[in-house]
Design an enzyme around this catalytic site. Sequence first.
Site, short mmCIF file in Angstrom:
data_model
loop_
_atom_site.label_atom_id
_atom_site.label_comp_id
_atom_site.label_asym_id
_atom_site.label_seq_id
_atom_site.Cartn_x
_atom_site.Cartn_y
_atom_site.Cartn_z
N SER A 111 2.23 -17.38 4.05
CA SER A 111 1.43 -16.94 5.19
C SER A 111 0.59 -15.73 4.79
CB SER A 111 2.35 -16.65 6.39
OG SER A 111 1.60 -16.49 7.56
N GLU A 205 -2.43 -24.58 4.01
CA GLU A 205 -1.68 -24.68 5.26
C GLU A 205 -2.25 -23.63 6.21
OE1 GLU A 205 0.63 -22.35 6.71
OE2 GLU A 205 0.27 -20.82 5.19
N HIS A 275 3.98 -23.57 7.97
CA HIS A 275 4.69 -22.94 9.08
C HIS A 275 5.56 -23.91 9.87
CE1 HIS A 275 1.81 -19.72 8.23
NE2 HIS A 275 2.58 -18.92 8.95
#
Length: 301
Positions: A111, A205, A275
């Site tokens: 992330s 992502e 996630h």
Amino acid sequence: MPVQFPPALQPGQRVAIVSPARKISAAELAPAVATLESWGLEVVLGESIAGDHHQFAGPDDLRRADFQRQLDDPSIRAILCARGGYGTARIVDGLDFTAFAQQPKWVAGFSDITVLNSHLLALGHASIHGVMPVLFHQEGGELALETLRRALFGETFQPIAVPAHPLNRPGTATGALVGGNLSLLQTITGTPSQASFAGRILFLEDLDEYLYHIDRMLLHLHRSGQLAGLAGLVVGHFSQMRDNTIPFGVTAEGIIDRYAQMYDFPVGYGFPIGHEADNLTLVVGQEVTLTVNDAGARLTA
């Protein structure tokens, strides 16, 4: 530039947990600390774990100094980023990787930690894109945690195979892994943290973004020439996507397909990366082979 890989962890070694982005408490990390200790590791909590500055784990200077301390401490053999959020890009330019380069160690997270994954690759060092301590014990995340353990301790990479997807583009490509969170990859474009995509396999992502943002970010990667030299593309989770009152009209995967169609590299969709609980570990900088055919897509090392 050849990529350097840190030595595998050994039982009895020390690892640090720090938070370069959003704040987190030691109590929230207690289950993860117990897990790491069960792996035979000694865990050190950095000063940022007690930090509290609005949404951040302390002011930028505190988070930067904490990360620097773990980089420079030769007894710390891995740095695990406690959580993501936002803030890593605010501190990365002040970090000095001189001591780290003499004795590399694993840095792990995903992330917002994409900033560090990419920055390290730009410097010629591998790192880990994988589940972070705050998420160690998500329901359904057992395999994700095991793949992190395997990567840290230098065990063999297990192939990742996913079913056929209607947007897949068949082919085979081999190259070093690069990538992570799309929003952060766009944010670091044109900075010292930008790692080259040329000849590499890009994985993507993202979470909680408007669909038009996905289009805008991919357009930026396309216009800046970063997609032109890719060997292959791996598409992970695009979770909790949002839309406007007037719909954008295309899914996140459909938006990715629009840009992928401008090139001829193989593309595999539906990989368990991102996630969701099944966020399997990838080693950024590791050479892998992407195979996409009628049966689905597969990553092997």
